[in-house]
Structures are given as structure tokens and as C-alpha cells.
Motif scaffolding. Structure first.
Motif, short mmCIF file in Angstrom:
data_model
loop_
_atom_site.label_atom_id
_atom_site.label_comp_id
_atom_site.label_asym_id
_atom_site.label_seq_id
_atom_site.Cartn_x
_atom_site.Cartn_y
_atom_site.Cartn_z
N VAL A 66 0.84 -1.21 0.00
CA VAL A 66 0.00 0.00 0.00
C VAL A 66 0.86 1.25 0.00
N ARG A 70 0.68 3.99 -2.90
CA ARG A 70 0.34 5.37 -2.55
C ARG A 70 1.43 6.34 -3.03
N ARG A 71 2.67 5.93 -2.92
CA ARG A 71 3.77 6.80 -3.36
C ARG A 71 3.73 7.01 -4.87
N PRO A 74 -1.07 8.12 -5.90
CA PRO A 74 -1.96 8.44 -4.77
C PRO A 74 -3.42 8.61 -5.17
N ARG A 86 -9.45 1.15 0.65
CA ARG A 86 -8.83 2.44 0.96
C ARG A 86 -9.10 3.37 -0.21
N ALA A 88 -8.96 6.69 -2.74
CA ALA A 88 -7.84 7.48 -3.23
C ALA A 88 -7.48 8.56 -2.21
N GLU A 89 -6.18 8.82 -2.07
CA GLU A 89 -5.74 9.83 -1.12
C GLU A 89 -5.95 11.24 -1.64
#
Length: 302
Positions: A66, A70-71, A74, A86, A88-89
Motif C-alpha cells: 500500500v 500510494r507513493r 496516490p 482504501r 484514493a488519497e
């Protein structure tokens, strides 16, 4: 039954090849972690029953994956076995051109950090990391990495590969010569439909050359994609177990049929709970027929 073929995503989403690179980068980090472990005497916990276990390393592997996803992207949604969904950031349109922002569609990664946890905890090498990638519910890439076996199966919009070697299409053998990798009907269906399960197991064993169960749905799909077995099948499954395998198998020339189970509604293949996958376009009738009967049983109880 669902037989919908994937469509090509629009140009505004990350390319399948870029999404595969991202998935490969994340799986590689988790594989390095898992290869470095001493697997003697691992502690285990039970999720739903003694047939459904988890270790601290399942969670650690998922967090490694994860964090890398994410990196690198994102703006993607991540659905993991241990951590659930989870979102999207950041909004997809803000994820940045360098990462291939998904401005025109939702990218979803389906992550199984250790598929075959019972094998993993027992010291067997038959386990893997599975990451499937979808854009707006259409599978576009997948990677299955068996870290102890040194096998990395992968596919995007080109040919499926094993450690970089192309997996060539192969015809499904006739039933009398067919090897099936499957635990079907399995413990859950055996509890829910004991009469069906008892008869189904006997019919499957009598109907093909031999049946073997590896304990990892993702690896079974990968091995069918490679042509090492003719078919695999399960009646209850989760998206993170099969998303990558479905895509790899299809890119290798195989075929997948799915059924909606107790939900009773057709969904994208990787969101369906029951499937039969074959190494070629030819089908094994005994498996398809058993799943038709199982679906009728499920429908009758709704």
C-alpha cells in the motif's frame, strides 16, 4: 454467468503498461520482505475459522504494498484482503502527470499480500503476492509473484509473461487427460450444501484425469495460464484472490466463466464469487455444469 471481455480504457487514464510497472514495483518490495523472513514457528491468528488464518506478515506485506502504491499513484483506490477498501488519497485529476493521473477513470488495485497463508505459515513455498489492476471495473493489468519459487507472472495489454518469457496459448485437454487445480467445492460449500458438495467432488474426480489443490487460488490461476494445468475453479472467492490471475490467464489465451452466487446479480468477473478458468478457449463441461447446478441451488434459496 458472466463472460464479458475487458475493454480498452480511455487515453486519459494511466496506460496498462505503466499500471503494471507500479504493481510490479510494489510486489517486488513485498517479495523481498517475505523472502527475508524466518518462517519457522510463525504465530497465527484465526479470522472466521481455523480454515481462515492470518499472520502478522500478511499485514506487514500489505502495508509495504500500500505504501508503494500510494507513493507512485496516490489517486488510486486500493482494496486489500487485510485492510479492506482504501479510497484514493487525492482526487484522481491531482495525482500528477508523472504518476499517470487517472483523470478519466478510477484506478483500483486489488491486493492479496499473501495468497496461501496456511502454506506460508507451515513453511511451504506455495504462496504468492497478487495485485490486480482495474480501471472503472475493467481489469487492465496484473502480477502474481511467488517469492520463494522465484516465479513472477505478469500481464498488461500485451502478452502474459513468466519471468519475462511469453506464455503461449495452449488448448485445454479433453476431460480424460485434463489436470484440474482446485479445492472445489471446498469447506464452505460443503457446510452450506453438503449433499451437492459430496456429489460434486466425486463427479469432478471421476470426470477428469486428476485433481490437485495447491491452497492458493492466485497460483492455481497462474499455473493454468502457463499451461501446466487445464483448469481451476472455486465457488466462493474474493476479488483480491483472482483479479490478477483472471487478467494474466486471459492475456495468455485462456478463458474464464463466472457466476453471481447468492448476490444474484451480474457484476464484473473479478467481483463474482464463483468461476471456472481454463488454459484455452475449450471448456471442461463437468466444471461448467457443476457451477450451473450450484447457481440454481443458490437461486432457489433467495
Amino acid at each position: 454467468m458472466n463472460t464479458t471481455a475487458p475493454r480498452t480504457p480511455s487515453a486519459s487514464v494511466p496506460s496498462p503498461s505503466l499500471l503494471l510497472e507500479i504493481a510490479l514495483a510494489a510486489s517486488h518490495l513485498a517479495a523481498e520482505y517475505l523472502r527475508g523472513l524466518d518462517r519457522d514457528g510463525l504465530d497465527r491468528e484465526y479470522k472466521t475459522s481455523s480454515h481462515d488464518i492470518v499472520t502478522e506478515h500478511d499485514r506487514a506485506s500489505e502495508e509495504i504494498i500500500v505504501a508503494e502504491l500510494r507513493r507512485l499513484l496516490p489517486g488510486a483506490r486500493i482494496v486489500g484482503e487485510e485492510g479492506g477498501e482504501r479510497p484514493a488519497e487525492v482526487p484522481a485529476a491531482s495525482a500528477g502527470d508523472a504518476a499517470g493521473a487517472a483523470a478519466g477513470g478510477q484506478v483500483s488495485f486489488y491486493v492479496d499480500p499473501i495468497d496461501g497463508t496456511s502454506n506460508f505459515a507451515a513453511g511451504l513455498p506455495l504462496f504468492c503476492i497478487s495485485i490486480g489492476v482495474a480501471v472503472d471495473d475493467e481489469l487492465v493489468a496484473g502480477v502474481i509473484d511467488a517469492p520463494i519459487l522465484g516465479q513472477v507472472f505478469a500481464a498488461a495489454d500485451g502478452e502474459a509473461t513468466l519471468n519475462g518469457r511469453v506464455l503461449r496459448p495452449r488448448a485445454t485437454h479433453d476431460a480424460a487427460d485434463a489436470l484440474v487445480l482446485s479445492g472445489f467445492p471446498g469447506q464452505r460449500l460443503g457446510t452450506r450444501f453438503p449433499d451437492f458438495a459430496a456429489g460434486a467432488q466425486r463427479r469432478l474426480e471421476d470426470g477428469v484425469s486428476c485433481v490437485r489443490h495447491l491452497g492458493s487460488a492466485a497460483l492455481e490461476l497462474a499455473y493454468v495460464a502457463a499451461g501446466w494445468a487445464d483448469a481451476t475453479s472455486l465457488g466462493t472467492i474474493n476479488s483480491w484472490d483472482i483479479a490478477a490471475g483472471f487478467h494474466i490467464l486471459r492475456r495468455a489465451g485462456g478463458s474464464v466463466r463466472t457466476w453471481p452466487g447468492e448476490a444474484g446479480e451480474q457484476r464484473p468477473d473479478h467481483l463474482q464469487p464463483a468461476y471456472v478458468a481454463c488454459t484455452g478457449q475449450e471448456r471442461l463441461a463437468v466444471l461448467d455444469e457443476l457451477h450451473e447446478e450450484l447457481q440454481e441451488l443458490r437461486d432457489s434459496q433467495q
